[in-house]
Design a protein around this motif. Structure first.
Motif, PDB file in Angstrom:
ATOM      1  N   VAL A 168       0.867  -1.190   0.000  1.00 45.02           N
ATOM      2  CA  VAL A 168       0.000   0.000   0.000  1.00 45.02           C
ATOM      3  C   VAL A 168       0.894   1.228   0.000  1.00 45.02           C
ATOM      4  N   ILE A 169       0.664   2.116  -0.965  1.00 40.94           N
ATOM      5  CA  ILE A 169       1.582   3.263  -1.105  1.00 40.94           C
ATOM      6  C   ILE A 169       0.835   4.599  -1.059  1.00 40.94           C
ATOM      7  N   PRO A 170       1.551   5.682  -0.754  1.00 50.11           N
ATOM      8  CA  PRO A 170       0.927   7.003  -0.634  1.00 50.11           C
ATOM      9  C   PRO A 170       1.012   7.800  -1.932  1.00 50.11           C
ATOM     10  N   TRP A 171       0.606   9.073  -1.837  1.00 50.64           N
ATOM     11  CA  TRP A 171       0.438   9.908  -3.020  1.00 50.64           C
ATOM     12  C   TRP A 171       1.595  10.871  -3.278  1.00 50.64           C
ATOM     13  N   ASN A 172       2.583  10.877  -2.398  1.00 51.95           N
ATOM     14  CA  ASN A 172       3.608  11.921  -2.567  1.00 51.95           C
ATOM     15  C   ASN A 172       4.669  11.576  -3.622  1.00 51.95           C
ATOM     16  N   PHE A 173       4.996  10.276  -3.771  1.00 52.73           N
ATOM     17  CA  PHE A 173       5.912   9.833  -4.834  1.00 52.73           C
ATOM     18  C   PHE A 173       5.308   8.571  -5.453  1.00 52.73           C
ATOM     19  N   LEU A 194      -0.584  -4.507  -5.451  1.00 55.34           N
ATOM     20  CA  LEU A 194      -0.262  -3.166  -4.965  1.00 55.34           C
ATOM     21  C   LEU A 194      -1.490  -2.268  -5.046  1.00 55.34           C
ATOM     22  N   LYS A 195      -1.677  -1.474  -3.975  1.00 52.36           N
ATOM     23  CA  LYS A 195      -2.736  -0.461  -4.017  1.00 52.36           C
ATOM     24  C   LYS A 195      -2.134   0.938  -3.995  1.00 52.36           C
ATOM     25  N   PRO A 196      -2.300   1.676  -5.095  1.00 48.02           N
ATOM     26  CA  PRO A 196      -1.815   3.062  -5.093  1.00 48.02           C
ATOM     27  C   PRO A 196      -2.771   3.957  -4.292  1.00 48.02           C
ATOM     28  N   ALA A 197      -2.350   5.187  -4.038  1.00 43.57           N
ATOM     29  CA  ALA A 197      -3.214   6.113  -3.305  1.00 43.57           C
ATOM     30  C   ALA A 197      -4.373   6.559  -4.195  1.00 43.57           C
ATOM     31  N   GLU A 198      -5.465   6.877  -3.532  1.00 44.58           N
ATOM     32  CA  GLU A 198      -6.699   7.265  -4.223  1.00 44.58           C
ATOM     33  C   GLU A 198      -6.496   8.477  -5.141  1.00 44.58           C
ATOM     34  N   THR A 199      -5.652   9.431  -4.699  1.00 45.03           N
ATOM     35  CA  THR A 199      -5.515  10.667  -5.479  1.00 45.03           C
ATOM     36  C   THR A 199      -4.470  10.568  -6.595  1.00 45.03           C
ATOM     37  N   GLY A 226      -8.368   2.115  -5.440  1.00 48.45           N
ATOM     38  CA  GLY A 226      -9.470   2.312  -4.497  1.00 48.45           C
ATOM     39  C   GLY A 226      -9.015   3.220  -3.373  1.00 48.45           C
ATOM     40  N   ALA A 227      -9.876   3.374  -2.371  1.00 52.34           N
ATOM     41  CA  ALA A 227      -9.538   4.234  -1.237  1.00 52.34           C
ATOM     42  C   ALA A 227      -8.957   3.385  -0.102  1.00 52.34           C
ATOM     43  N   GLY A 228      -8.956   3.962   1.107  1.00 49.10           N
ATOM     44  CA  GLY A 228      -8.368   3.263   2.253  1.00 49.10           C
ATOM     45  C   GLY A 228      -8.995   1.890   2.486  1.00 49.10           C
ATOM     46  N   GLN A 229     -10.305   1.794   2.236  1.00 48.77           N
ATOM     47  CA  GLN A 229     -11.013   0.524   2.452  1.00 48.77           C
ATOM     48  C   GLN A 229     -10.394  -0.602   1.611  1.00 48.77           C
ATOM     49  N   THR A 230     -10.061  -0.278   0.360  1.00 48.61           N
ATOM     50  CA  THR A 230      -9.438  -1.281  -0.512  1.00 48.61           C
ATOM     51  C   THR A 230      -8.111  -1.735   0.100  1.00 48.61           C
ATOM     52  N   GLY A 231      -7.360  -0.764   0.635  1.00 50.57           N
ATOM     53  CA  GLY A 231      -6.088  -1.091   1.293  1.00 50.57           C
ATOM     54  C   GLY A 231      -6.307  -2.021   2.471  1.00 50.57           C
ATOM     55  N   SER A 232      -7.380  -1.778   3.231  1.00 50.90           N
ATOM     56  CA  SER A 232      -7.603  -2.616   4.410  1.00 50.90           C
ATOM     57  C   SER A 232      -8.007  -4.035   4.005  1.00 50.90           C
ATOM     58  N   TYR A 233      -8.732  -4.192   2.881  1.00 52.52           N
ATOM     59  CA  TYR A 233      -9.044  -5.552   2.391  1.00 52.52           C
ATOM     60  C   TYR A 233      -7.755  -6.293   2.037  1.00 52.52           C
ATOM     61  N   GLY A 247       2.987   5.488   4.474  1.00 52.43           N
ATOM     62  CA  GLY A 247       1.895   6.448   4.648  1.00 52.43           C
ATOM     63  C   GLY A 247       1.929   7.037   6.038  1.00 52.43           C
ATOM     64  N   SER A 248       0.757   7.396   6.536  1.00 49.74           N
ATOM     65  CA  SER A 248       0.704   8.097   7.822  1.00 49.74           C
ATOM     66  C   SER A 248       0.929   7.126   8.988  1.00 49.74           C
ATOM     67  N   THR A 249       1.421   7.665  10.083  1.00 54.85           N
ATOM     68  CA  THR A 249       1.650   6.864  11.288  1.00 54.85           C
ATOM     69  C   THR A 249       0.323   6.298  11.801  1.00 54.85           C
ATOM     70  N   GLU A 250      -0.730   7.106  11.663  1.00 51.42           N
ATOM     71  CA  GLU A 250      -2.054   6.685  12.143  1.00 51.42           C
ATOM     72  C   GLU A 250      -2.501   5.393  11.437  1.00 51.42           C
ATOM     73  N   VAL A 251      -2.438   5.385  10.103  1.00 47.64           N
ATOM     74  CA  VAL A 251      -2.853   4.193   9.359  1.00 47.64           C
ATOM     75  C   VAL A 251      -1.846   3.058   9.582  1.00 47.64           C
ATOM     76  N   GLY A 252      -0.575   3.408   9.722  1.00 49.37           N
ATOM     77  CA  GLY A 252       0.440   2.387  10.019  1.00 49.37           C
ATOM     78  C   GLY A 252       0.096   1.616  11.287  1.00 49.37           C
ATOM     79  N   GLU A 269       6.749   2.277   6.686  1.00 48.31           N
ATOM     80  CA  GLU A 269       7.534   3.499   6.477  1.00 48.31           C
ATOM     81  C   GLU A 269       6.570   4.660   6.679  1.00 48.31           C
ATOM     82  N   LEU A 270       6.697   5.342   7.824  1.00 48.50           N
ATOM     83  CA  LEU A 270       5.649   6.280   8.236  1.00 48.50           C
ATOM     84  C   LEU A 270       6.149   7.721   8.227  1.00 48.50           C
ATOM     85  N   GLY A 271       5.552   8.535   9.054  1.00 48.99           N
ATOM     86  CA  GLY A 271       5.832   9.974   8.980  1.00 48.99           C
ATOM     87  C   GLY A 271       7.174  10.375   9.567  1.00 48.99           C
TER      88      GLY A 271
END
Ligand code: NDP
Length: 490
Positions: A168-173, A194-199, A226-233, A247-252, A269-271
């Motif tokens: 699961v990866i974020p949107w910054n890179f 792999l799930k890319p970020a929604e944006t 998909g969004a976060g839900q897809t990542g959680s599946y 991604g974020s420490t919270e979701v980590g 790999e978090l904040g």
């Protein structure tokens, strides 16, 4: 000479006028709609749902992307499981050839990838072109080299791949994080979902096409949008053997709870809230460039951004004068313009988060400096921002803003610098600017940060491991260390 003098003056006061230098988009084709990449083909989602992905610089819709539900994720994991048998048993030098081929195609299609990355994410074209895309190609190239040398990498052990990795990866890179995840996994003989970020899903869609172009066996790489839900599946799927998250420490933390007790391998790999520390013997002009690169690169959407400037008290004033003058020369605007330094903020939600924390900074009594700059009317924008009069208890000195906002603190002695640098729940990166090699070595030993840059900042290389301590996560990506999370060593 006269021009140079005028130029210098202009730099100090209002900045140069640059003629527009727009990167062409003629060579890029973005489909109206993208399905899920499962088993080597783009397929309709079971959910039948699609969501738009927009250009944050204009708010225009670029394409519609499928939203994967639990059944879609299960189909992708199954395809990866089927592909694993042949892929893991394949002659390693053949596996390497696929990775070399992918690297080569990324290079060949680099202009297209750079433009799409910039359109979908808002980052300046010069960064997508010169950093994101070349580093993504370099990652595949680097890990291709390891594919048939795993037994030399881990002598007297028998390295074996784990199975299907869920990533699961974020949107910054977007493309670069995809490369960081997929290249070592494949080199080690695993298959991936792999799930890319929604944006920012579009370069992952192009990458799916690159996998087909490279004739990568079907199912070795699967991409579910998909969004976060897809990542959680994906994280929760029982056939996933290894979860890799950035991604974020919270979701980590949520993910860590979800995989606890399942036996799945996990890297996070978090904040970060990195200290960029400038001593009084540092080369000031270079340090100013390093500070700018540390926090304003990619609009500050960087987990290892140097968001806390720790400057030795005796040079605070001259350094800040130079920094303010330098901020006046940064060009904010159309990310497709090759002169642009500061592009668009990635999303409305991220812009609101930045605006909220900047307000908190003002309410808590910090002093704000922003160079005069005109923000475009449409899209999401935030000017480069500098806060002085910041103390360690301020939220802007403690929380990850993930935007172009720098908090300046001061110190008197090296020990105080170390104490302040380590006074954070994070531990991802740090920077040290000084003339003394011995001081650099001493500082690196004292700091709880996964990466410490000396007299530079935000430099990346595929051969160099990257990762954090404390709330910045665990596990390393890059280098030989980046193979370990994808291998069982018997
Ligand atoms: P998230 O951590 O929510 O997103 C990272 C990835 O995880 C995205 O693909 C996201 O999907 C996905 N995701 C979200 N929820 C879950 C879940 N429960 N299970 C599995 N996957 C999930 O970051 P945000 O985009 O929400 O950004 C919020 C903040 O996080 C930022 O302001 C920044 O401070 C920090 N951040 C840090 C990053 C880093 O590299 N350290 C990177 C990105 C953000 P989706 O995009 O669809 O929500």
């Amino acid at each position: 000479m006269a021009i140079e003098k005028r130029g210098e003056q202009a730099l100090q006061v209002s900045g140069f006028e640059y003629a527009p230098a727009l990167e062409s988009t003629d060579h890029v084709t973005i489909a109206n709609r993208y399905g899920l990449f499962i088993g080597g083909s783009f397929v309709e989602p079971h959910s039948k749902r699609y969501f738009p992905t927009i250009n944050p610089a204009t708010e225009e819709t670029l394409a519609e992307v499928a939203e994967a539900d639990a059944e879609d994720v299960a189909a992708a994991v199954q395809a990866a499981g089927v592909a694993f048998r042949a892929w893991s048993l394949m002659e390693p030098s053949r596996r390497a050839r696929y990775l070399f081929r992918i690297s080569r195609i990324i290079q060949e299609r680099s202009r297209e990838l750079a433009v799409v990355e910039t359109l979908d994410g808002g980052k300046p074209i010069k960064e997508s072109r010169d950093v994101d895309v070349p580093l993504a190609a370099a990652h595949f190239f680097y890990y291709a080299g390891w594919a048939d040398k795993l037994e030399w990498a881990f002598p007297n052990r028998t390295p074996r791949p784990l199975g299907v990795a869920g990533q699961v990866i974020p949107w910054n890179f977007p493309l670069l994080m995809l490369a960081w995840k997929i290249a070592p996994a494949l080199a080690a003989g695993n298959t991936v979902v792999l799930k890319p970020a929604e944006t920012t899903p579009l370069t992952a869609m192009l990458f799916a096409d690159i996998c087909r172009q490279a004739e990568l066996p079907d199912g070795v790489v699967n991409i579910v949008t998909g969004a976060g839900q897809t990542g959680s599946y994906l994280v929760a799927h029982p056939d996933i053997k290894k979860v890799a998250f950035t991604g974020s420490t919270e979701v980590g933390k949520l993910i860590q709870r979800a995989v606890a007790g399942t036996g799945k391998r996990l890297t996070l790999e978090l904040g970060g809230k990195a200290a960029n520390i400038v001593f009084d013997d540092a080369p000031i002009d270079q340090a100013v460039e390093g500070i700018v690169n540390g926090i304003y690169f990619n609009q500050g959407h960087v987990c290892c951004a140097g968001s806390r400037l720790l400057v030795q008290e005796s040079i605070q004033e001259p350094l800040l004068d130079k920094l303010r003058a330098r901020l006046q020369t940064l060009r904010l605007g159309n990310p497709l313009d090759k002169n642009t330094d500061i592009g668009a903020i990635n999303s409305k939600a991220q812009l609101e988060k930045i605006q909220g924390l900047v307000q908190v900074g003002l309410q808590e009594g910090a002093e704000m400096y922003q160079p005069a700059c005109q923000l475009p009317e449409r899209g999401f924008w935030f000017p480069p921002t500098l806060f002085t009069n910041v103390s360690q208890s301020h939220r802007i000195a403690r929380e990850e803003i993930f935007g172009p906002v720098l908090s300046v603190l001061t110190f008197r002695t090296p020990a105080e610098a170390v104490e302040k640098a380590n006074n954070t729940p994070y531990g991802l990166s740090a920077g040290v600017w000084t003339d003394k090699g011995s001081r650099i070595l001493w500082m690196t030993q004292q700091m709880r940060a996964g990466v410490v840059w000396a007299n530079t900042f935000n430099r990346f290389d595929p051969s160099s491991p990257f990762g954090g301590y404390k709330e910045s996560g665990f596990g390393r990506e890059g280098g030989m260390h980046g193979l370990l999370p994808y291998l069982e060593l018997n």
